[in-house]
Design a protein around this motif. Structure first.
Motif, PDB file in Angstrom:
ATOM      1  N   PHE A  94       0.843  -1.202   0.000  1.00 58.59           N
ATOM      2  CA  PHE A  94       0.000   0.000   0.000  1.00 58.59           C
ATOM      3  C   PHE A  94       0.876   1.250   0.000  1.00 58.59           C
ATOM      4  O   PHE A  94       0.698   2.178   0.791  1.00 58.59           O
ATOM      5  CB  PHE A  94      -0.951   0.009   1.208  1.00 58.59           C
ATOM      6  CG  PHE A  94      -2.056  -1.013   1.089  1.00 58.59           C
ATOM      7  CD1 PHE A  94      -3.074  -0.861   0.168  1.00 58.59           C
ATOM      8  CD2 PHE A  94      -2.052  -2.137   1.898  1.00 58.59           C
ATOM      9  CE1 PHE A  94      -4.078  -1.811   0.043  1.00 58.59           C
ATOM     10  CE2 PHE A  94      -3.049  -3.096   1.783  1.00 58.59           C
ATOM     11  CZ  PHE A  94      -4.072  -2.922   0.850  1.00 58.59           C
ATOM     12  N   LYS A  95       1.807   1.287  -0.933  1.00 58.75           N
ATOM     13  CA  LYS A  95       2.693   2.430  -1.106  1.00 58.75           C
ATOM     14  C   LYS A  95       2.859   2.701  -2.600  1.00 58.75           C
ATOM     15  O   LYS A  95       2.913   1.756  -3.395  1.00 58.75           O
ATOM     16  CB  LYS A  95       4.072   2.163  -0.485  1.00 58.75           C
ATOM     17  CG  LYS A  95       4.072   2.090   1.037  1.00 58.75           C
ATOM     18  CD  LYS A  95       5.489   1.885   1.570  1.00 58.75           C
ATOM     19  CE  LYS A  95       5.491   1.831   3.098  1.00 58.75           C
ATOM     20  NZ  LYS A  95       6.855   1.620   3.630  1.00 58.75           N
ATOM     21  N   PRO A  96       2.955   3.965  -2.998  1.00 53.66           N
ATOM     22  CA  PRO A  96       3.171   4.270  -4.412  1.00 53.66           C
ATOM     23  C   PRO A  96       4.425   3.568  -4.937  1.00 53.66           C
ATOM     24  O   PRO A  96       5.484   3.608  -4.308  1.00 53.66           O
ATOM     25  CB  PRO A  96       3.348   5.795  -4.419  1.00 53.66           C
ATOM     26  CG  PRO A  96       2.594   6.253  -3.205  1.00 53.66           C
ATOM     27  CD  PRO A  96       2.821   5.175  -2.178  1.00 53.66           C
ATOM     28  N   GLY A  97       4.287   2.900  -6.074  1.00 50.72           N
ATOM     29  CA  GLY A  97       5.409   2.185  -6.659  1.00 50.72           C
ATOM     30  C   GLY A  97       5.703   0.846  -6.030  1.00 50.72           C
ATOM     31  O   GLY A  97       6.594   0.116  -6.484  1.00 50.72           O
ATOM     32  N   GLY A  98       4.956   0.489  -4.975  1.00 53.62           N
ATOM     33  CA  GLY A  98       5.180  -0.778  -4.293  1.00 53.62           C
ATOM     34  C   GLY A  98       4.304  -1.896  -4.844  1.00 53.62           C
ATOM     35  O   GLY A  98       3.656  -1.764  -5.882  1.00 53.62           O
ATOM     36  N   VAL A  99       4.302  -3.018  -4.143  1.00 49.30           N
ATOM     37  CA  VAL A  99       3.454  -4.158  -4.509  1.00 49.30           C
ATOM     38  C   VAL A  99       2.088  -3.932  -3.861  1.00 49.30           C
ATOM     39  O   VAL A  99       1.949  -4.038  -2.648  1.00 49.30           O
ATOM     40  CB  VAL A  99       4.074  -5.485  -4.031  1.00 49.30           C
ATOM     41  CG1 VAL A  99       3.130  -6.650  -4.313  1.00 49.30           C
ATOM     42  CG2 VAL A  99       5.422  -5.712  -4.713  1.00 49.30           C
ATOM     43  N   ASN A 100       1.102  -3.636  -4.673  1.00 42.32           N
ATOM     44  CA  ASN A 100      -0.205  -3.242  -4.152  1.00 42.32           C
ATOM     45  C   ASN A 100      -1.344  -4.137  -4.624  1.00 42.32           C
ATOM     46  O   ASN A 100      -2.524  -3.770  -4.511  1.00 42.32           O
ATOM     47  CB  ASN A 100      -0.497  -1.787  -4.554  1.00 42.32           C
ATOM     48  CG  ASN A 100       0.504  -0.823  -3.967  1.00 42.32           C
ATOM     49  OD1 ASN A 100       0.751  -0.814  -2.766  1.00 42.32           O
ATOM     50  ND2 ASN A 100       1.128  -0.016  -4.812  1.00 42.32           N
ATOM     51  N   ALA A 101      -1.014  -5.309  -5.161  1.00 44.12           N
ATOM     52  CA  ALA A 101      -2.053  -6.231  -5.632  1.00 44.12           C
ATOM     53  C   ALA A 101      -1.511  -7.653  -5.659  1.00 44.12           C
ATOM     54  O   ALA A 101      -0.296  -7.872  -5.605  1.00 44.12           O
ATOM     55  CB  ALA A 101      -2.549  -5.822  -7.021  1.00 44.12           C
ATOM     56  N   LEU A 102      -2.417  -8.613  -5.741  1.00 49.56           N
ATOM     57  CA  LEU A 102      -2.079 -10.033  -5.776  1.00 49.56           C
ATOM     58  C   LEU A 102      -2.114 -10.565  -7.211  1.00 49.56           C
ATOM     59  O   LEU A 102      -2.630  -9.913  -8.122  1.00 49.56           O
ATOM     60  CB  LEU A 102      -3.096 -10.843  -4.964  1.00 49.56           C
ATOM     61  CG  LEU A 102      -3.428 -10.418  -3.536  1.00 49.56           C
ATOM     62  CD1 LEU A 102      -4.623 -11.229  -3.051  1.00 49.56           C
ATOM     63  CD2 LEU A 102      -2.240 -10.653  -2.630  1.00 49.56           C
ATOM     64  N   ILE A 103      -1.604 -11.763  -7.372  1.00 45.03           N
ATOM     65  CA  ILE A 103      -1.803 -12.542  -8.593  1.00 45.03           C
ATOM     66  C   ILE A 103      -2.708 -13.713  -8.225  1.00 45.03           C
ATOM     67  O   ILE A 103      -2.487 -14.370  -7.200  1.00 45.03           O
ATOM     68  CB  ILE A 103      -0.471 -13.087  -9.147  1.00 45.03           C
ATOM     69  CG1 ILE A 103       0.475 -11.942  -9.512  1.00 45.03           C
ATOM     70  CG2 ILE A 103      -0.719 -13.987 -10.351  1.00 45.03           C
ATOM     71  CD1 ILE A 103       0.016 -11.092 -10.666  1.00 45.03           C
ATOM     72  N   GLN A 104      -3.710 -13.977  -9.029  1.00 48.68           N
ATOM     73  CA  GLN A 104      -4.584 -15.125  -8.794  1.00 48.68           C
ATOM     74  C   GLN A 104      -4.390 -16.160  -9.896  1.00 48.68           C
ATOM     75  O   GLN A 104      -4.461 -15.834 -11.080  1.00 48.68           O
ATOM     76  CB  GLN A 104      -6.057 -14.704  -8.751  1.00 48.68           C
ATOM     77  CG  GLN A 104      -6.488 -14.148  -7.414  1.00 48.68           C
ATOM     78  CD  GLN A 104      -7.999 -14.082  -7.262  1.00 48.68           C
ATOM     79  OE1 GLN A 104      -8.746 -14.262  -8.220  1.00 48.68           O
ATOM     80  NE2 GLN A 104      -8.456 -13.824  -6.065  1.00 48.68           N
ATOM     81  N   VAL A 105      -4.133 -17.405  -9.481  1.00 49.62           N
ATOM     82  CA  VAL A 105      -4.039 -18.528 -10.412  1.00 49.62           C
ATOM     83  C   VAL A 105      -5.208 -19.460 -10.110  1.00 49.62           C
ATOM     84  O   VAL A 105      -5.324 -19.966  -8.990  1.00 49.62           O
ATOM     85  CB  VAL A 105      -2.706 -19.288 -10.258  1.00 49.62           C
ATOM     86  CG1 VAL A 105      -2.668 -20.484 -11.213  1.00 49.62           C
ATOM     87  CG2 VAL A 105      -1.526 -18.348 -10.526  1.00 49.62           C
ATOM     88  N   THR A 106      -6.072 -19.665 -11.080  1.00 43.34           N
ATOM     89  CA  THR A 106      -7.248 -20.512 -10.876  1.00 43.34           C
ATOM     90  C   THR A 106      -7.159 -21.740 -11.771  1.00 43.34           C
ATOM     91  O   THR A 106      -7.082 -21.626 -13.001  1.00 43.34           O
ATOM     92  CB  THR A 106      -8.549 -19.747 -11.195  1.00 43.34           C
ATOM     93  OG1 THR A 106      -8.633 -18.616 -10.317  1.00 43.34           O
ATOM     94  CG2 THR A 106      -9.765 -20.621 -10.976  1.00 43.34           C
ATOM     95  N   ASP A 107      -7.150 -22.909 -11.148  1.00 45.64           N
ATOM     96  CA  ASP A 107      -7.069 -24.194 -11.846  1.00 45.64           C
ATOM     97  C   ASP A 107      -8.485 -24.697 -12.111  1.00 45.64           C
ATOM     98  O   ASP A 107      -9.235 -24.996 -11.190  1.00 45.64           O
ATOM     99  CB  ASP A 107      -6.286 -25.187 -10.982  1.00 45.64           C
ATOM    100  CG  ASP A 107      -6.049 -26.517 -11.675  1.00 45.64           C
ATOM    101  OD1 ASP A 107      -6.522 -26.696 -12.818  1.00 45.64           O
ATOM    102  OD2 ASP A 107      -5.403 -27.391 -11.068  1.00 45.64           O
ATOM    103  N   LEU A 108      -8.843 -24.796 -13.394  1.00 48.33           N
ATOM    104  CA  LEU A 108     -10.198 -25.218 -13.763  1.00 48.33           C
ATOM    105  C   LEU A 108     -10.310 -26.718 -14.038  1.00 48.33           C
ATOM    106  O   LEU A 108     -11.363 -27.188 -14.456  1.00 48.33           O
ATOM    107  CB  LEU A 108     -10.672 -24.433 -14.991  1.00 48.33           C
ATOM    108  CG  LEU A 108     -10.767 -22.916 -14.825  1.00 48.33           C
ATOM    109  CD1 LEU A 108     -11.295 -22.280 -16.103  1.00 48.33           C
ATOM    110  CD2 LEU A 108     -11.664 -22.558 -13.653  1.00 48.33           C
ATOM    111  N   LYS A 109      -9.240 -27.454 -13.794  1.00 50.45           N
ATOM    112  CA  LYS A 109      -9.280 -28.886 -14.056  1.00 50.45           C
ATOM    113  C   LYS A 109     -10.292 -29.588 -13.144  1.00 50.45           C
ATOM    114  O   LYS A 109     -10.273 -29.420 -11.923  1.00 50.45           O
ATOM    115  CB  LYS A 109      -7.896 -29.506 -13.834  1.00 50.45           C
ATOM    116  CG  LYS A 109      -7.821 -30.978 -14.231  1.00 50.45           C
ATOM    117  CD  LYS A 109      -6.404 -31.498 -14.128  1.00 50.45           C
ATOM    118  CE  LYS A 109      -6.313 -32.936 -14.605  1.00 50.45           C
ATOM    119  NZ  LYS A 109      -4.922 -33.459 -14.520  1.00 50.45           N
ATOM    120  N   ASP A 110     -11.176 -30.356 -13.756  1.00 49.51           N
ATOM    121  CA  ASP A 110     -12.181 -31.155 -13.037  1.00 49.51           C
ATOM    122  C   ASP A 110     -13.140 -30.308 -12.211  1.00 49.51           C
ATOM    123  O   ASP A 110     -13.841 -30.834 -11.339  1.00 49.51           O
ATOM    124  CB  ASP A 110     -11.515 -32.192 -12.113  1.00 49.51           C
ATOM    125  CG  ASP A 110     -10.710 -33.214 -12.881  1.00 49.51           C
ATOM    126  OD1 ASP A 110     -11.081 -33.507 -14.026  1.00 49.51           O
ATOM    127  OD2 ASP A 110      -9.711 -33.716 -12.344  1.00 49.51           O
TER     128      ASP A 110
END
Length: 435
Positions: A216-232
């Protein structure tokens, strides 16, 4: 000192393979909806916000100040209304700042997320923000991370979990719902409305763990990555739960996801996408990356280093690895179709023990390992005899203690395939201790 070099690929194409390749390249056909969707999303040009106020347009700066003014007025009213749901902070960030530059910057980041989610329409952003504050108070979101939700222990590390970071430092959240194809498991977790509410609480807990890792800082890491596995994934049975999760996250966690990577995507995903597409903003769609089954490792390697990718998805990360600190970096390489690659780890002293991990995304090739002594006349030792590794197998981990000086050679033989594959390995050499 450890030394290694990657052996040069050996071109071993067969005439039959070349003939099939020519036939394949001669085919001209219309792209399917699925193929077009994959290309459109994978080549998206999404650019994450930096949250530097100096980079904002004049209209956006004006909207930010207006939101602060309106929020400040709300705070004054709220002070005399104990039933109102608003609070002065969210995710530990004081919404109005005021305690120095750091607090002001953090407040700007959070407020800009709500403004961005509503295209900088101040009234809509304020309404969204106040509703989010209300929900967090009623749900108890600030304390959910500390709760012991023991009934979901068996889902930890399986259905939804935080593991590692992407190449830009974003925490990665993995989601996989294939386990719910089992009717007994489905009934156990989603059997009635009360169970669904408990599941949603656990799912929010996982997300909140990830958000605690953000700057939560300008230029910093301010979000996630989501990996969704749709298998089965049982799409019909999970429709209600999926809608609840989607609605809850969209309403209360704006701009908290930098990229959404869908893996093991079935052919019918394009039909589902076409149904939901009209309801998604272009910005949301630009975050999507679509990867069909068989391309999982190749896709994930573009965004996440192999030592941070779970072994089930073609990486080297195992559940207990992080107990010993940050993962040891891996060396990446690729194996073209029709090639054999030899990895040589040299300078191993007599009595030393070498431990290594190696993985090839979607294996389906031959692998072997041998120790080659330096001394003339010594025999090469087959540490791991040549064997075919199936496509669904995970990373190999092994160790060998040498009696004499030499080198370890790891061989990856892809001569029977035309498909290029991503791969990675790492190793540690522990010298023999002397008294």
């Amino acid at each position: 000192m450890e030394k290694f070099h990657l052996g040069l690929p050996q071109n071993l194409h067969s005439p039959l393979m070349e003939e099939e390749a020519e036939k394949s390249s001669a085919k001209h056909y219309k792209k399917s909806i699925f193929t077009s969707l994959m290309e459109a999303t994978t080549n998206s040009s999404f650019k994450e916000d930096t949250y530097f106020v100096s980079n904002l347009k004049s209209s956006e700066k004006k909207a930010l100040q207006e939101l602060k003014d309106k929020l400040s007025t709300c705070e004054e009213v709220i002070a005399n209304d104990n039933n109102n749901a608003a609070s002065s902070s969210m995710f530990g960030v004081p919404l109005l700042g005021g305690n120095g530059n750091d607090d002001d910057d953090r407040a700007n980041v959070l407020l800009l997320k709500f403004l961005r989610a509503r295209d900088f329409r101040v009234a809509d952003a304020l309404n969204m923000l106040l509703k989010c504050l209300s929900w967090r108070r009623d749900f108890g979101a600030d304390n959910v991370v500390d709760e012991e939700l023991v009934e979901f222990k068996e889902l930890e590390g399986v259905v939804a979990y935080m593991q590692g970071y992407d190449r830009e430092g974003h925490p990665v959240c993995y989601n996989a719902y294939g386990v719910f194809r089992d009717k007994e498991m489905y009934e156990k977790v989603f059997g009635d409305e009360e169970k669904l509410k408990k599941f949603l609480r656990w799912r929010v807990q996982v997300l909140e763990r990830g958000i605690k890792l953000l700057h939560f800082k300008p230029g910093g890491v301010n979000a996630l990555i989501q990996v969704t596995d749709l298998k089965d994934m049982p799409k019909r049975e999970l429709r209600v739960a999926s809608n609840h999760i989607l609605s809850l996250f969209q309403d209360n966690y704006p701009e908290m996801v930098a990229r959404k990577i869908f893996i093991n995507v079935p052919w019918y995903f394009s039909l589902l996408y076409s149904m939901f597409s009209p309801f998604l903003t272009q910005r949301t769609k630009s975050k999507f990356v679509i990867s069909k089954e068989g391309n999982v490792a190749e896709t994930l390697y573009k965004f996440i280093r192999p030592e941070d990718i779970p072994v089930r998805y073609g990486g080297l990360s195992r559940p207990n690895d992080l107990q010993n600190g940050p993962p040891k970096p891996a060396s990446e390489f690729s194996v073209k179709g029709g090639e054999k690659v030899n990895i040589q780890i040299e300078g191993i002293e007599g009595g030393a023990t070498i431990t290594w991990d190696i993985v090839v995304g979607g294996w389906d090739l031959e692998y072997s390992a041998e120790f080659v002594p330096t001394a003339e006349g010594s025999y090469t030792i087959a540490v791991e005899k040549p064997r075919k590794i199936g496509a669904s197998e995970e990373a190999i981990q092994n160790s060998f203690t040498s009696k004499e000086a030499g080198k370890l050679v790891l061989s990856v033989d892809n001569t029977a395939s035309r498909k290029k594959k991503v791969a990675a390995y790492r190793y540690v050499v522990r010298k023999c201790s002397t008294i």
